[in-house]
Design an enzyme around this catalytic site. Structure first.
Site, PDB file in Angstrom:
ATOM      1  N   PRO A   1       0.831  -1.206   0.000  1.00  0.00           N
ATOM      2  CA  PRO A   1       0.000   0.000   0.000  1.00  0.00           C
ATOM      3  C   PRO A   1       0.863   1.253   0.000  1.00  0.00           C
ATOM      4  O   PRO A   1       1.856   1.336   0.732  1.00  0.00           O
ATOM      5  CB  PRO A   1      -0.798  -0.129   1.301  1.00  0.00           C
TER       6      PRO A   1
ATOM      7  N   TYR B   1      -3.060  12.986 -15.820  1.00  0.00           N
ATOM      8  CA  TYR B   1      -4.157  12.013 -15.786  1.00  0.00           C
ATOM      9  C   TYR B   1      -5.550  12.635 -15.751  1.00  0.00           C
ATOM     10  O   TYR B   1      -6.530  11.909 -15.680  1.00  0.00           O
ATOM     11  CB  TYR B   1      -4.057  11.142 -14.506  1.00  0.00           C
TER      12      TYR B   1
ATOM     13  N   CYS C   1       4.041  28.687 -17.004  1.00  0.00           N
ATOM     14  CA  CYS C   1       3.835  29.212 -18.344  1.00  0.00           C
ATOM     15  C   CYS C   1       3.434  28.079 -19.287  1.00  0.00           C
ATOM     16  O   CYS C   1       4.150  27.712 -20.222  1.00  0.00           O
ATOM     17  CB  CYS C   1       5.119  29.893 -18.820  1.00  0.00           C
TER      18      CYS C   1
END
Length: 433
Positions: free
Chosen positions: A293, A336, A363
């Site tokens: 995990p 994502y 930018c």
């Protein structure tokens, strides 16, 4: 009002708190952008995983924190105190763990293209296991261990062919992946035979990882069954009974209100039932179980604080709320399109009726943290908190546009302490010649 995670509260001044600490006061004391980690939340999840291992496998196992999710010396110290193992994927993560005096025997070293230098360093440190990804690495590790007169314990990373129903960039268990040995082609069994013949390697088990941010239990159950079936085949074909099984990580967390992750101990229980059933059916000695995990330990424990700058409304189009951070401290939206929930930390008791696009300072037109987000009405100088940013934000931060990376603060029982100093302009040019 209801907050996204149970470690978040609203105090009497209408400010957001985490770990009993006022986030507005944190921003004033430590500056922004600022990563804030709730230590108690982190420890609670670690303890839950440890209890589940004890309950489901009679203590014959170990949860390993996937340090790629969030790696610094302080988190390694906390993992050591909680009796966790550690999963590292680079020489840098291993070096961080060693600097924190983490026990090397409880470290598993991953990576699909470990360098000669990393392998030598890991052997010198005495890491518990190498998770071998390919035959090239297998040969290199065997050769290097021989030269150093060492014996390396290894697990083979296997692709179990499980569709984890997640973003294609973070699906790692299917055959078309840069990671691991495929079952379907016979490559995995070939790797087993090569490992058995390697003089300086000791094959103790196998590893799999089917993806990340998964909300279903069934893919994990199926992966366990596939892996134990392969362990049965290994025993039948080679006579070797593997002693260890690493089932990886990938448990989902709550980024937004619509996310409904399964309680992690329920994952553990259902997977353990499959493990015990398969072991009985296949006449295997129950292996030592590892799991990895990462996000589920630190994700919900963290948030990021920003100061609001310009608020720009384009009539009939959108309103941009610009903050003093962006893709340099949270690249997950540009990578994502990851969903987040945000609140105005100093007005969190007010209605969230202001629809905005949260823009970063870089930018790049794509430097956004969230689009069409509903937050409280805000003006320049307000403090914006983006929630559930404890995983893969600090880890993936960059100096694009020569922006210094933020500080990291841990909070616990109403107190805050600095864990990582804010970078300075001097830090940016430190290695320049």
């Amino acid at each position: 009002m209801n907050m996204l995670n149970d470690n978040l509260q609203v105090n009497k001044t209408g400010h957001l708190t985490i770990g009993g600490v006022d986030t507005v006061e944190l921003a004033e004391e430590f500056g922004t952008p600022l990563y804030v980690m709730d230590e108690s939340k982190i420890r609670q999840v670690c303890q839950m995983y440890k209890r589940s291992i004890d309950k489901c496998y009679g203590g014959n196992g170990l949860p390993l924190f996937a340090s790629k999710a969030f790696c610094c010396k302080e988190i390694c110290r906390i993992m050591k105190e909680e009796g966790m193992g550690l999963d590292v994927v680079s020489g840098g993560e291993l070096y961080t763990a060693m600097q924190a005096e983490f026990p090397a025997a409880l470290i598993q070293f991953h990576g699909n293209n470990k360098t000669q230098e990393e392998i030598s360093y890991a052997l010198t440190c005495g890491v518990g296991h190498f998770v071998v990804d390919n035959l090239t690495e297998l040969r290199l590790l065997n050769q290097t261990a021989g030269k150093m007169q060492r014996k390396a314990n290894i697990l083979l990373r296997i692709k179990p062919g499980i569709d984890a129903h997640t973003h294609q960039f973070i699906r790692t268990g299917q055959i078309d992946s840069k990671f691991g040995f495929a079952l379907e082609t016979g490559e995995a069994m070939e790797a087993v035979k090569a490992a058995v013949q390697a003089e300086n390697l000791l094959l103790t088990g196998v590893h799999c990882h089917i993806g990340s941010q998964i909300f279903e239990v069934q893919p994990f159950v199926l992966a366990a069954k596939v892996m134990l079936g392969f362990m049965r085949d290994v025993k039948a074909e080679t006579g070797l009974e593997l002693q260890e099984l690493n089932l990886g990580g990938g448990f989902g967390i709550k980024y937004v209100e619509t996310d409904q992750p399964v309680p992690y101990d329920q994952y553990m229980e259902q997977v353990s039932e499959a493990v015990h059933t398969c072991c009985r059916e296949y006449e295997l000695t129950p292996p030592k179980i590892y799991m990895e995990p990462g996000r589920s330990i630190v994700g919900e424990a963290g948030l990021t604080l920003y100061k609001v700058g310009a608020v720009k409304t384009i009539p009939d189009i959108r309103t941009y709320v610009s903050v003093d951070g962006g893709m340099t401290d949270n690249p997950r939206y540009i990578l994502y399109q990851s969903a987040y929930e945000a609140v105005v930390a100093n007005k969190v008791d007010q209605p969230a009726d202001f629809e905005v696009t949260i823009a970063g300072r870089c930018c790049e037109s794509g430097d956004l943290i969230q689009e069409d987000a509903r937050i409280q009405q805000c003006t320049p100088g307000d403090i914006l908190a983006v929630l559930s940013t404890g995983a893969y934000n600090y880890s993936m931060a960059s100096n694009y546009n020569r922006v210094p990376r933020p500080a990291v603060v841990f909070v616990r029982d109403g107190k805050a302490r600095l864990a990582v100093r804010r970078e300075t302009y001097a830090d940016l040019v430190h290695n320049d010649i």
